[in-house]
Design an enzyme around this catalytic site. Structure first.
Site, short mmCIF file in Angstrom:
data_model
loop_
_atom_site.label_atom_id
_atom_site.label_comp_id
_atom_site.label_asym_id
_atom_site.label_seq_id
_atom_site.Cartn_x
_atom_site.Cartn_y
_atom_site.Cartn_z
CG HIS A 20 -4.50 -13.13 3.39
ND1 HIS A 20 -5.78 -12.91 2.97
CD2 HIS A 20 -3.74 -12.21 2.76
CE1 HIS A 20 -5.81 -11.88 2.13
NE2 HIS A 20 -4.58 -11.44 1.97
NE ARG A 56 -0.20 -12.06 -4.04
CZ ARG A 56 -1.16 -11.24 -4.35
NH1 ARG A 56 -2.38 -11.70 -4.50
NH2 ARG A 56 -0.94 -9.96 -4.52
CE LYS A 110 -5.90 -3.32 -2.41
NZ LYS A 110 -5.33 -4.50 -1.75
N1 COA Z 1 -1.93 -14.72 -0.49
C1 COA Z 1 -3.07 -14.34 -1.10
N2 COA Z 1 -3.35 -13.05 -1.37
C2 COA Z 1 -2.45 -12.15 -0.99
C3 COA Z 1 -1.25 -12.47 -0.36
C4 COA Z 1 -1.01 -13.83 -0.11
N3 COA Z 1 0.10 -14.25 0.48
N4 COA Z 1 -0.57 -11.36 -0.12
C5 COA Z 1 -1.30 -10.36 -0.59
N5 COA Z 1 -2.44 -10.83 -1.11
C6 COA Z 1 -3.50 -10.09 -1.77
C7 COA Z 1 -4.30 -9.22 -0.87
O1 COA Z 1 -5.47 -9.90 -0.42
C8 COA Z 1 -4.63 -8.08 -1.78
O2 COA Z 1 -5.71 -8.49 -2.61
P1 COA Z 1 -6.71 -7.40 -3.21
O3 COA Z 1 -5.89 -6.39 -3.96
O4 COA Z 1 -7.58 -8.19 -4.06
O5 COA Z 1 -7.39 -6.79 -2.00
C9 COA Z 1 -3.45 -7.95 -2.70
O6 COA Z 1 -2.87 -9.23 -2.67
C10 COA Z 1 -2.45 -6.92 -2.29
O7 COA Z 1 -1.98 -7.25 -1.00
P2 COA Z 1 -1.13 -6.21 -0.16
O8 COA Z 1 -0.10 -5.60 -1.00
O9 COA Z 1 -0.72 -6.86 1.10
O10 COA Z 1 -2.18 -5.09 0.08
P3 COA Z 1 -3.20 -4.95 1.20
O11 COA Z 1 -4.19 -3.98 0.73
O12 COA Z 1 -3.73 -6.26 1.67
O13 COA Z 1 -2.32 -4.34 2.42
C11 COA Z 1 -1.16 -2.60 3.55
C12 COA Z 1 -1.51 -3.20 2.21
C13 COA Z 1 -2.41 -2.39 4.41
C14 COA Z 1 -0.20 -3.50 4.29
C15 COA Z 1 -0.49 -1.26 3.26
O14 COA Z 1 -1.37 -0.47 2.47
C16 COA Z 1 -0.16 -0.49 4.52
O15 COA Z 1 0.87 -0.74 5.12
N6 COA Z 1 -1.02 0.47 4.90
C17 COA Z 1 -0.83 1.29 6.07
C18 COA Z 1 -0.38 2.73 5.66
C19 COA Z 1 1.09 2.72 5.40
O16 COA Z 1 1.89 2.56 6.28
N7 COA Z 1 1.42 2.85 4.11
C20 COA Z 1 2.75 2.65 3.67
C21 COA Z 1 3.51 3.90 3.55
S1 COA Z 1 4.98 3.50 2.71
#
Ligand code: COA
Length: 159
Positions: free
Chosen positions: A17, A90, A41
């Site tokens: 991140h 990624r 989650k």
């Molecule tokens: N480097 C390392 N890890 C990374 C990364 C990076 N560049 N990008 C993502 N990851 C990891 C995250 O830590 C996460 O790990 P985990 O599954 O072990 O927790 C995983 O990859 C997935 O990341 P991401 O897809 O960004 O999911 P997230 O849970 O961190 O975030 C939100 C997702 C919060 C952005 C998304 O659910 C959201 O927008 N929520 C708000 C509600 C909404 O608007 N929903 C969408 C309707 S279409």
């Protein structure tokens, strides 16, 4: 002024991140790192704890603000009048998922563009769950998260 939002659950923040945040902070005038609830989650750290860890590792970036938000990403984007949503990619699996999210977000609100930023080599295979898994077995976190938050992670996982 270019306002960008980098959303995630950051449970906890990793070097992956931080890679995306440091690079995004160079191209945005103002970057919001927005901690969201991902309903798929069950988090280890509370929202407040995740914000505190982020604050500690991002203190060197003047144009970055850490915020928590509940609800839809697009509502936050509208609230802060952001131009850009940054998503880190990624691999091709991230792309499939993020492409779908970007599309849905755009249907709901077309006032901001989603930009995909590829992860830097070396942090490409990181995720918060890998960090939690390694910490659970007292493994070495040096390549995965900054030293200044490692104790918090071991302590939290150790109970
Ligand atoms: N480097 C390392 N890890 C990374 C990364 C990076 N560049 N990008 C993502 N990851 C990891 C995250 O830590 C996460 O790990 P985990 O599954 O072990 O927790 C995983 O990859 C997935 O990341 P991401 O897809 O960004 O999911 P997230 O849970 O961190 O975030 C939100 C997702 C919060 C952005 C998304 O659910 C959201 O927008 N929520 C708000 C509600 C909404 O608007 N929903 C969408 C309707 S279409």
């Amino acid at each position: 002024m270019r306002i960008a939002v980098y959303p995630g659950s950051f449970d906890p923040v990793t070097k992956g991140h931080i890679d995306i945040i440091e690079r995004s902070a160079k191209i945005a005038d103002k970057l919001y790192v927005a901690v969201f609830i991902n309903n798929e989650k069950k988090p280890l750290f509370t929202m407040e704890e995740r914000k505190q860890l982020l604050r500690r590792v991002l203190g060197h970036l003047d144009n970055v603000e850490i915020v928590a938000f509940e609800g839809l990403l697009v509502n936050f984007v509208k609230q802060v009048n952001a131009d850009v949503i940054i998503k880190g990619l990624r691999d091709s699996k991230d792309f499939e998922y993020e492409f779908q999210m970007a599309h849905a977000n755009r249907i709901m609100y077309d006032g901001a563009e989603t930009l995909f930023m590829p992860s830097s080599p070396g942090v490409q295979y990181l995720s918060s769950s890998i960090v939690r898994e390694i910490a659970r077995y007292n493994g070495n976190l040096d390549g995965l998260v900054p030293e200044c938050i490692q104790k918090d992670i071991y302590d939290k996982i150790g109970g």
